[in-house]
Design an enzyme around this catalytic site. Structure first.
Site, PDB file in Angstrom:
ATOM      1  N   CYS A  58       0.807  -1.227   0.000  1.00 36.55           N
ATOM      2  CA  CYS A  58       0.000   0.000   0.000  1.00 36.55           C
ATOM      3  C   CYS A  58       0.837   1.273   0.000  1.00 36.55           C
ATOM      4  O   CYS A  58       0.298   2.358  -0.241  1.00 36.55           O
ATOM      5  CB  CYS A  58      -0.929  -0.003   1.211  1.00 36.55           C
ATOM      6  SG  CYS A  58      -2.093  -1.378   1.232  1.00 36.55           S
ATOM      7  N   HIS A  63     -14.280   5.567   5.282  1.00 40.51           N
ATOM      8  CA  HIS A  63     -15.729   5.383   5.354  1.00 40.51           C
ATOM      9  C   HIS A  63     -16.363   5.372   3.966  1.00 40.51           C
ATOM     10  O   HIS A  63     -17.203   4.521   3.660  1.00 40.51           O
ATOM     11  CB  HIS A  63     -16.347   6.500   6.196  1.00 40.51           C
ATOM     12  CG  HIS A  63     -17.829   6.402   6.350  1.00 40.51           C
ATOM     13  ND1 HIS A  63     -18.718   6.969   5.451  1.00 40.51           N
ATOM     14  CD2 HIS A  63     -18.598   5.789   7.295  1.00 40.51           C
ATOM     15  CE1 HIS A  63     -19.949   6.719   5.826  1.00 40.51           C
ATOM     16  NE2 HIS A  63     -19.916   6.012   6.948  1.00 40.51           N
ATOM     17  N   ASN A 114     -10.373   0.898   1.954  1.00 36.82           N
ATOM     18  CA  ASN A 114      -8.925   0.878   1.752  1.00 36.82           C
ATOM     19  C   ASN A 114      -8.660   0.651   0.269  1.00 36.82           C
ATOM     20  O   ASN A 114      -8.764  -0.461  -0.228  1.00 36.82           O
ATOM     21  CB  ASN A 114      -8.296  -0.228   2.606  1.00 36.82           C
ATOM     22  CG  ASN A 114      -6.783  -0.287   2.450  1.00 36.82           C
ATOM     23  OD1 ASN A 114      -6.191   0.396   1.615  1.00 36.82           O
ATOM     24  ND2 ASN A 114      -6.141  -1.132   3.256  1.00 36.82           N
ATOM     25  N   HIS A 124      -2.497   6.974   5.299  1.00 32.25           N
ATOM     26  CA  HIS A 124      -3.059   5.863   4.536  1.00 32.25           C
ATOM     27  C   HIS A 124      -4.251   5.244   5.258  1.00 32.25           C
ATOM     28  O   HIS A 124      -4.157   4.851   6.426  1.00 32.25           O
ATOM     29  CB  HIS A 124      -1.978   4.799   4.303  1.00 32.25           C
ATOM     30  CG  HIS A 124      -2.501   3.488   3.818  1.00 32.25           C
ATOM     31  ND1 HIS A 124      -3.327   3.384   2.720  1.00 32.25           N
ATOM     32  CD2 HIS A 124      -2.324   2.225   4.276  1.00 32.25           C
ATOM     33  CE1 HIS A 124      -3.631   2.107   2.532  1.00 32.25           C
ATOM     34  NE2 HIS A 124      -3.044   1.393   3.460  1.00 32.25           N
ATOM     35  N   HIS A 181      -1.641  19.759   6.857  1.00 23.50           N
ATOM     36  CA  HIS A 181      -2.599  18.716   6.518  1.00 23.50           C
ATOM     37  C   HIS A 181      -1.906  17.353   6.547  1.00 23.50           C
ATOM     38  O   HIS A 181      -0.736  17.233   6.153  1.00 23.50           O
ATOM     39  CB  HIS A 181      -3.204  18.961   5.133  1.00 23.50           C
ATOM     40  CG  HIS A 181      -3.775  20.339   4.963  1.00 23.50           C
ATOM     41  ND1 HIS A 181      -4.941  20.742   5.572  1.00 23.50           N
ATOM     42  CD2 HIS A 181      -3.315  21.416   4.272  1.00 23.50           C
ATOM     43  CE1 HIS A 181      -5.181  22.000   5.258  1.00 23.50           C
ATOM     44  NE2 HIS A 181      -4.211  22.440   4.476  1.00 23.50           N
ATOM     45  N   HIS A 222      12.546   1.059   5.030  1.00 23.11           N
ATOM     46  CA  HIS A 222      12.313  -0.363   4.730  1.00 23.11           C
ATOM     47  C   HIS A 222      12.810  -1.203   5.901  1.00 23.11           C
ATOM     48  O   HIS A 222      13.971  -1.141   6.264  1.00 23.11           O
ATOM     49  CB  HIS A 222      13.057  -0.755   3.448  1.00 23.11           C
ATOM     50  CG  HIS A 222      12.451  -1.941   2.747  1.00 23.11           C
ATOM     51  ND1 HIS A 222      12.213  -3.131   3.379  1.00 23.11           N
ATOM     52  CD2 HIS A 222      12.049  -2.104   1.456  1.00 23.11           C
ATOM     53  CE1 HIS A 222      11.686  -3.982   2.515  1.00 23.11           C
ATOM     54  NE2 HIS A 222      11.566  -3.389   1.347  1.00 23.11           N
TER      55      HIS A 222
END
Length: 510
Positions: free
Chosen positions: A242, A438, A442, A409, A405, A321
């Protein structure tokens, strides 16, 4: 009546006593808040405050110089002409080298997010009905999915692909291609119509999709569809989870440093059709309940003339990573269960591993974005902890001083909760993430763009504002991108939120 009056009087006295107790605490908190704000202002403007008296002294000294002093200074410069020329040459040469070697600015012209058609919506009742009718899940698995859905933070209007609406589902290669085409072409058509860019002008193309990697590749499908030029630099990233959207932005940024005066397009998506899990292993059922259809297309440029029409400028990309650690490597893992059914398994250690990856990422990002006042506080706390060797709590930098802001994710409610707590954010800061989860679920690597579209839809982005996009992915990775708004960004008519932004935020059942 007298009794009531006595009771009311007593109640008022009690309330006054409680108010008197709370008042000093309130005043103390207000004072501390103002002290901290004053401290940040003082440290941030320390250099300016120190330069003011120096400039005053210089002005006074210059005003006291007479014409004779100026004549003597000019004669002195004439006798040292060689030194003046040498210094000027060095200055010109150094300036030229700096201009030629400095990183080229990367501008975000615009972006687009795919909005699926309404017939692909999957409300809870339909989701559970289809899960039951497939006959692949036992009662325990069905009940587990129902509980996950209720607690997930997803609403009733998220989308699943066409193949999952059929009974029985038809997760074929052809259906997976159809999903990929609908999402990628839908986002790209939107982007091209909004920006007016010609496909032949695109010099760099980066596509990321973790779980669906056909041959020809997804990037080749785009080249074929839009007839991109033969020398386009195309890349196809797979299996990166993702957070691959930020990785794709980083790759495009590096390519734009090499290739002059060109455009780059980054397409981020995920494919659900062939990656739906039809077994009963609970750790592999969670993705079924969270992942939904979505994708984004982003147009980047390194042309100086595009600054005036660009929305944002890329400031930083920081990638972390943790794959060297075995637990981190296996916490999001695609595998087969005992019955040979393929799915993605999520480890119970996922949140702890994500927290560790976040800590490493912000340790690198912090010095790049935080004001010097916050860095000093963090450094002093660290030194005190080392020297005193006591239980001093580590100082958590206030990233609200660095960013206006936050696009976290939308991996799930637990992910958003954890970052809200660890970064000490307010509900407003995570509103975009919660509402994206909502409304769209995802959508993997593209979720950070739906979140930015939400913030823009609310009219909150002003010139100079900084946006932090942060995403987690298998491997395990935590990646950040920082953008600076170049103008006041107006809500777009092509936004996925265009027809529903006024309904949000909605009250969520926690």
């Amino acid at each position: 009546m007298a009794g009531d009056l006595t009771t009311n009087t007593a109640a008022i006295q009690i309330n006054q006593r409680h108010s008197n107790r709370r008042l000093p605490d309130f005043l103390q908190s207000v004072n501390l808040k103002h002290v901290k704000l004053g401290y940040h202002y003082l440290i941030s403007h320390l250099l300016t405050l120190c330069l003011i008296p120096i400039m005053i002294v210089i002005v006074i000294e210059a005003s006291q110089m007479n014409l004779n002093d100026l004549r003597q200074l000019w004669i002195h410069l004439q006798y040292n002409l060689v030194s003046v020329i040498t210094c000027s040459a060095v200055l010109v040469f150094g300036s030229t080298v700096y201009i030629m070697t400095r990183p080229k600015p990367v501008y975000l012209i615009d972006y687009a997010c795919y909005r699926p058609p309404d017939h692909l919506k999957a409300p809870y009742e339909r989701f559970m009905k289809h899960s039951r009718l497939t006959g692949d899940f036992d009662e325990s698995a069905l009940e587990f999915q129902r509980k996950i859905l209720e607690r997930s933070g997803l609403g009733e209007e998220t989308y699943v692909p066409e193949a999952m609406h059929s009974i029985p589902p038809r997760p074929s290669m052809a259906a997976a291609r159809v999903e990929a085409e609908q999402v990628m072409y839908g986002a790209l058509d939107n982007l091209i119509s909004t920006t007016g860019i010609k496909p032949k002008d695109i010099g760099i193309l980066v596509v990321n999709c973790s779980l669906f990697n056909p041959t020809p590749s997804l990037s080749s499908m785009i080249v074929n569809k839009y007839k991109l030029r033969g020398n386009v630099k195309s890349f196809n990233l797979g299996g990166m989870g993702c957070s691959a959207g930020v990785i794709a932005i980083d790759l495009a940024k590096d390519m734009l440093q090499v290739h002059r005066n060109t455009y780059a397009i980054v397409v981020s998506t995920e494919n659900i059709t062939q990656n739906w899990y039809f077994g009963n292993k609970k750790s592999m059922l969670i993705p079924n309940c969270l992942f939904r259809v979505g994708g984004s297309a982003v147009l980047l440029s390194n042309k100086s003339g595009d600054r005036s029409r660009a929305k944002y400028k890329l400031v930083h990309v920081v990638r972390t990573h943790r794959g060297a650690d075995e637990k981190a490597f296996r916490c999001v893992y695609q595998e087969q269960d005992g019955d040979g059914k393929t799915g993605v398994s999520l480890s119970k250690d996922l949140m702890a591993i994500a927290g560790g990856a976040l800590k490493t990422n912000i340790t690198t990002l912090g010095p790049l974005v935080l004001p010097i006042s916050e860095q000093l506080l963090f450094f002093c706390t660290l030194i005190a902890k080392k020297l005193l060797k006591n239980d001093i709590k580590p100082y958590i930098p206030d990233f609200k001083l660095a960013f206006d802001h936050f696009c976290i994710h939308a991996g799930g409610r637990a992910v958003i909760d954890e970052l809200e707590k660890n970064l000490q954010l307010s509900p407003r800061h995570v509103e975009a993430s919660r509402m994206t989860l909502h409304r769209f679920g995802n959508t993997s690597s593209s979720s950070i763009w739906y979140e930015l579209a939400y913030i823009e839809g609310k009219g909150r982005v002003r010139r100079g504002h900084r946006v932090w996009q942060i995403a987690f992915g298998s491997g395990f990775k935590c990646n950040s991108a920082v953008w600076k708004a170049l103008r006041n960004v107006k809500p777009s008519d092509h936004s996925p939120w265009a027809d529903c932004i006024d309904k949000y935020p909605v009250e969520l059942v926690m």
